[in-house]
Write an enzyme that holds these catalytic residues in place. Structure first.
Site, PDB file in Angstrom:
ATOM      1  N   HIS A 147       0.842  -1.204   0.000  1.00  0.00           N
ATOM      2  CA  HIS A 147       0.000   0.000   0.000  1.00  0.00           C
ATOM      3  C   HIS A 147       0.876   1.253   0.000  1.00  0.00           C
ATOM      4  O   HIS A 147       0.712   2.152  -0.816  1.00  0.00           O
ATOM      5  CB  HIS A 147      -0.924  -0.016   1.218  1.00  0.00           C
ATOM      6  CG  HIS A 147      -1.745   1.225   1.421  1.00  0.00           C
ATOM      7  ND1 HIS A 147      -3.114   1.241   1.229  1.00  0.00           N
ATOM      8  CD2 HIS A 147      -1.391   2.489   1.787  1.00  0.00           C
ATOM      9  CE1 HIS A 147      -3.571   2.467   1.486  1.00  0.00           C
ATOM     10  NE2 HIS A 147      -2.544   3.236   1.829  1.00  0.00           N
ATOM     11  N   GLU A 148       1.838   1.286   0.928  1.00  0.00           N
ATOM     12  CA  GLU A 148       2.669   2.496   1.060  1.00  0.00           C
ATOM     13  C   GLU A 148       3.577   2.695  -0.141  1.00  0.00           C
ATOM     14  O   GLU A 148       3.685   3.803  -0.657  1.00  0.00           O
ATOM     15  CB  GLU A 148       3.510   2.433   2.349  1.00  0.00           C
ATOM     16  CG  GLU A 148       2.712   2.306   3.642  1.00  0.00           C
ATOM     17  CD  GLU A 148       1.524   3.246   3.767  1.00  0.00           C
ATOM     18  OE1 GLU A 148       0.604   2.934   4.527  1.00  0.00           O
ATOM     19  OE2 GLU A 148       1.497   4.294   3.085  1.00  0.00           O
ATOM     20  N   HIS A 151       1.861   4.183  -3.080  1.00  0.00           N
ATOM     21  CA  HIS A 151       1.715   5.648  -3.060  1.00  0.00           C
ATOM     22  C   HIS A 151       2.893   6.299  -3.779  1.00  0.00           C
ATOM     23  O   HIS A 151       2.733   7.309  -4.480  1.00  0.00           O
ATOM     24  CB  HIS A 151       1.650   6.175  -1.629  1.00  0.00           C
ATOM     25  CG  HIS A 151       0.301   6.063  -0.987  1.00  0.00           C
ATOM     26  ND1 HIS A 151      -0.839   6.591  -1.537  1.00  0.00           N
ATOM     27  CD2 HIS A 151      -0.077   5.480   0.170  1.00  0.00           C
ATOM     28  CE1 HIS A 151      -1.872   6.347  -0.740  1.00  0.00           C
ATOM     29  NE2 HIS A 151      -1.437   5.657   0.306  1.00  0.00           N
ATOM     30  N   TYR A 162      -4.235  14.085  -3.044  1.00  0.00           N
ATOM     31  CA  TYR A 162      -4.677  13.337  -1.878  1.00  0.00           C
ATOM     32  C   TYR A 162      -5.849  14.018  -1.163  1.00  0.00           C
ATOM     33  O   TYR A 162      -5.767  14.387   0.019  1.00  0.00           O
ATOM     34  CB  TYR A 162      -3.501  13.117  -0.919  1.00  0.00           C
ATOM     35  CG  TYR A 162      -3.661  11.959   0.043  1.00  0.00           C
ATOM     36  CD1 TYR A 162      -3.800  12.178   1.410  1.00  0.00           C
ATOM     37  CD2 TYR A 162      -3.649  10.646  -0.409  1.00  0.00           C
ATOM     38  CE1 TYR A 162      -3.937  11.126   2.301  1.00  0.00           C
ATOM     39  CE2 TYR A 162      -3.775   9.579   0.473  1.00  0.00           C
ATOM     40  CZ  TYR A 162      -3.923   9.823   1.825  1.00  0.00           C
ATOM     41  OH  TYR A 162      -4.041   8.777   2.697  1.00  0.00           O
ATOM     42  N   GLU A 171      -5.932   6.270  -2.507  1.00  0.00           N
ATOM     43  CA  GLU A 171      -6.026   5.249  -1.463  1.00  0.00           C
ATOM     44  C   GLU A 171      -6.444   3.889  -2.027  1.00  0.00           C
ATOM     45  O   GLU A 171      -5.889   2.849  -1.663  1.00  0.00           O
ATOM     46  CB  GLU A 171      -7.014   5.683  -0.379  1.00  0.00           C
ATOM     47  CG  GLU A 171      -6.360   6.525   0.692  1.00  0.00           C
ATOM     48  CD  GLU A 171      -5.268   5.751   1.399  1.00  0.00           C
ATOM     49  OE1 GLU A 171      -5.564   4.656   1.933  1.00  0.00           O
ATOM     50  OE2 GLU A 171      -4.117   6.204   1.395  1.00  0.00           O
ATOM     51  N   ASP A 230     -10.281  13.773   7.154  1.00  0.00           N
ATOM     52  CA  ASP A 230      -9.511  12.786   6.370  1.00  0.00           C
ATOM     53  C   ASP A 230      -9.463  13.211   4.901  1.00  0.00           C
ATOM     54  O   ASP A 230      -9.647  12.411   3.990  1.00  0.00           O
ATOM     55  CB  ASP A 230     -10.107  11.388   6.524  1.00  0.00           C
ATOM     56  CG  ASP A 230      -9.204  10.280   5.962  1.00  0.00           C
ATOM     57  OD1 ASP A 230      -7.959  10.442   5.964  1.00  0.00           O
ATOM     58  OD2 ASP A 230      -9.753   9.270   5.504  1.00  0.00           O
ATOM     59  N   HIS A 235      -9.984   7.692   3.162  1.00  0.00           N
ATOM     60  CA  HIS A 235      -9.947   6.308   3.633  1.00  0.00           C
ATOM     61  C   HIS A 235     -11.335   5.714   3.778  1.00  0.00           C
ATOM     62  O   HIS A 235     -11.490   4.530   4.053  1.00  0.00           O
ATOM     63  CB  HIS A 235      -9.224   6.224   4.986  1.00  0.00           C
ATOM     64  CG  HIS A 235      -7.775   6.495   4.906  1.00  0.00           C
ATOM     65  ND1 HIS A 235      -7.243   7.746   5.121  1.00  0.00           N
ATOM     66  CD2 HIS A 235      -6.733   5.686   4.611  1.00  0.00           C
ATOM     67  CE1 HIS A 235      -5.939   7.691   4.979  1.00  0.00           C
ATOM     68  NE2 HIS A 235      -5.597   6.455   4.669  1.00  0.00           N
TER      69      HIS A 235
HETATM   70  C1  LIG Z   1       0.398  10.739   7.430  1.00  0.00           C
HETATM   71  C2  LIG Z   1      -0.881  10.147   7.945  1.00  0.00           C
HETATM   72  C3  LIG Z   1      -1.787   9.706   6.810  1.00  0.00           C
HETATM   73  C4  LIG Z   1      -1.077   8.706   5.916  1.00  0.00           C
HETATM   74  C5  LIG Z   1      -2.071   7.655   5.529  1.00  0.00           C
HETATM   75  C6  LIG Z   1      -1.338   6.446   4.915  1.00  0.00           C
HETATM   76  S1  LIG Z   1      -0.897   6.643   3.255  1.00  0.00           S
HETATM   77  C7  LIG Z   1      -2.276   5.281   4.936  1.00  0.00           C
HETATM   78  O1  LIG Z   1      -3.247   5.270   4.197  1.00  0.00           O
HETATM   79  N1  LIG Z   1      -1.959   4.305   5.763  1.00  0.00           N
HETATM   80  C8  LIG Z   1      -2.776   3.121   5.749  1.00  0.00           C
HETATM   81  C9  LIG Z   1      -2.067   2.020   6.507  1.00  0.00           C
HETATM   82  C10 LIG Z   1      -2.743   0.744   6.259  1.00  0.00           C
HETATM   83  C11 LIG Z   1      -2.822   0.235   4.931  1.00  0.00           C
HETATM   84  C12 LIG Z   1      -3.459  -0.967   4.694  1.00  0.00           C
HETATM   85  C13 LIG Z   1      -4.101  -1.661   5.753  1.00  0.00           C
HETATM   86  C14 LIG Z   1      -4.016  -1.133   7.105  1.00  0.00           C
HETATM   87  C15 LIG Z   1      -3.388   0.078   7.322  1.00  0.00           C
HETATM   88  C16 LIG Z   1      -4.143   3.391   6.331  1.00  0.00           C
HETATM   89  O2  LIG Z   1      -5.122   2.862   5.833  1.00  0.00           O
HETATM   90  N2  LIG Z   1      -4.176   4.196   7.405  1.00  0.00           N
HETATM   91  C17 LIG Z   1      -5.464   4.447   8.107  1.00  0.00           C
HETATM   92  C18 LIG Z   1      -5.332   3.911   9.507  1.00  0.00           C
HETATM   93  C19 LIG Z   1      -5.742   5.935   8.144  1.00  0.00           C
HETATM   94  O3  LIG Z   1      -4.776   6.729   7.949  1.00  0.00           O
HETATM   95  O4  LIG Z   1      -6.931   6.275   8.354  1.00  0.00           O
HETATM   96 ZN   LIG Z   2      -2.506   5.288   2.045  1.00  0.00          ZN
END
Ligand SMILES: CCCCC[C@H](S)C(=O)N[C@@H](Cc1ccccc1)C(=O)N[C@@H](C)C(=O)O
Ligand SMILES: [Zn+2]
Length: 308
Positions: A147-148, A151, A162, A171, A230, A235
């Site tokens: 996922h990361e 990005h 975003y 996302e 958000d 998300h």
């Molecule tokens: C700087 C803060 C915001 C960054 C959000 C990051 S890209 C993100 O989307 N992180 C994921 C992590 C993740 C991915 C897959 C599965 C589980 C968790 C994400 O979904 N974060 C959630 C918790 C959120 O930021 O709401």
């Molecule tokens: Zn993300």
């Protein structure tokens, strides 16, 4: 170069053993390896719980090339899964690193304090430890790592802004490639989400509503484009394109779906693309690669979620 390459072993977040690409220098071993063919690196650091270090932190090293300690678990998985995602993009799309030009892939674990998140911060990945209840070390899930790093692919291709619909697409594409890399299930983050509760996840692509995401355009959440909102619910509203991806993958199969999602992201999508633009980009990509039958399957997947 050859003299420094080594193969270490480590214990991951879930207690699993894995081989690691490490680097030998100054009589110690580093979680660091050179990638082929352009000689980028994959380097993993400890950010020391936001202690006195700024990013990336300090290299994770071990004199015996064995990374078995509790503190090293998060780094073991961040390093291993970064390599897995590098291989995924190289082997499936001949894309070398996230930029297609062998960029260094840098990860920092133990970011912040009890941080229930992971992120791509523009030039590297960061992984929180979680608070132990909502999450454990977030690098322990390969769908999160994918996922990361996706990005970073998005930021060097479509550059989807975003926020609002383009942000929810941003996302969703990260979740979709997380699925492609992990493809065990339609769940996101399940390996590290609520360690005390088996079987649950942060999101479900097959059933977004199970974790309070909309699965149809009629239920699009108009949230404020603020941090608290958000950024327009990126998300939350990602559930809608995620459900379309679920329908698409089920109807045309993963190998075709991978190719059309990659083509849409790298050829057709642009910073302000909407859900409807994504529908069109995926239909066009399907038409380009596989013809009208596949394109029609993609169209109906998006019709099912109310996006035309
Ligand atoms: C700087 C803060 C915001 C960054 C959000 C990051 S890209 C993100 O989307 N992180 C994921 C992590 C993740 C991915 C897959 C599965 C589980 C968790 C994400 O979904 N974060 C959630 C918790 C959120 O930021 O709401
Ligand atoms: Zn993300």
């Amino acid at each position: 170069n050859k003299v420094h390459e080594a193969t270490g072993s480590g214990t991951g977040v879930l207690g699993d053993q894995k081989s690691l690409n490490t680097y030998y220098a100054n009589s110690t071993y580093y979680l660091y390896n050179v990638t082929k063919p352009m000689s980028g690196v994959i380097a993993t650091y400890d950010n020391n719980n936001g202690g006195q270090y700024s990013l990336p932190g300090y290299y994770v090293t071990d004199s015996g090339n064995t990374f078995y300690s509790e503190r090293q678990k998060a780094a073991v998985d961040a390093h291993y899964y970064a390599g897995e995602v590098f291989d995924y993009y190289y082997n499936n799309f001949n894309r070398e690193s996230y930029d297609g030009n062998g960029a260094d892939i840098v990860s920092s674990v133990h970011f912040g304090s009890n941080y229930n998140n992971a992120a791509w911060v523009g030039n590297q990945m960061i992984y929180g430890d979680g608070d132990g209840s909502t999450f454990t070390y977030l690098s322990g899930a390969d769908d999160i790592v994918a996922h990361e790093l996706t990005h970073a692919v998005t930021d060097t291709t479509a550059e989807l802004v975003y926020e609002n619909q383009s942000g929810a697409l941003n996302e969703s594409f990260s979740d979709v490639f997380g699925y492609f890399v992990d493809n065990e299930d339609w769940l996101m983050g399940e390996d590290v989400y609520t360690p005390g509760v088996p079987g649950d996840a942060l999101r479900s692509m097959s059933n977004p509503t199970q974790y309070d995401q909309p699965a149809h355009m009629d239920d699009y959440q108009d949230l404020p484009n603020t941090e608290q909102g958000d950024w327009g619910g990126v998300h939350i509203n990602s559930g809608i394109p995620n459900k379309a991806a679920y329908y698409t993958i089920n109807s045309i199969g993963q190998s075709k779906a991978e190719e059309i999602y990659y083509r849409a992201l790298t050829v057709y999508l642009t910073p302000n693309s909407t859900f409807s633009d994504a529908r069109q980009a995926l239909i066009q990509s399907a038409q380009d690669l596989y013809g009208s039958t596949t394109a029609n399957s993609v169209a109906s997947a998006w019709n099912n979620i109310g996006v035309y």
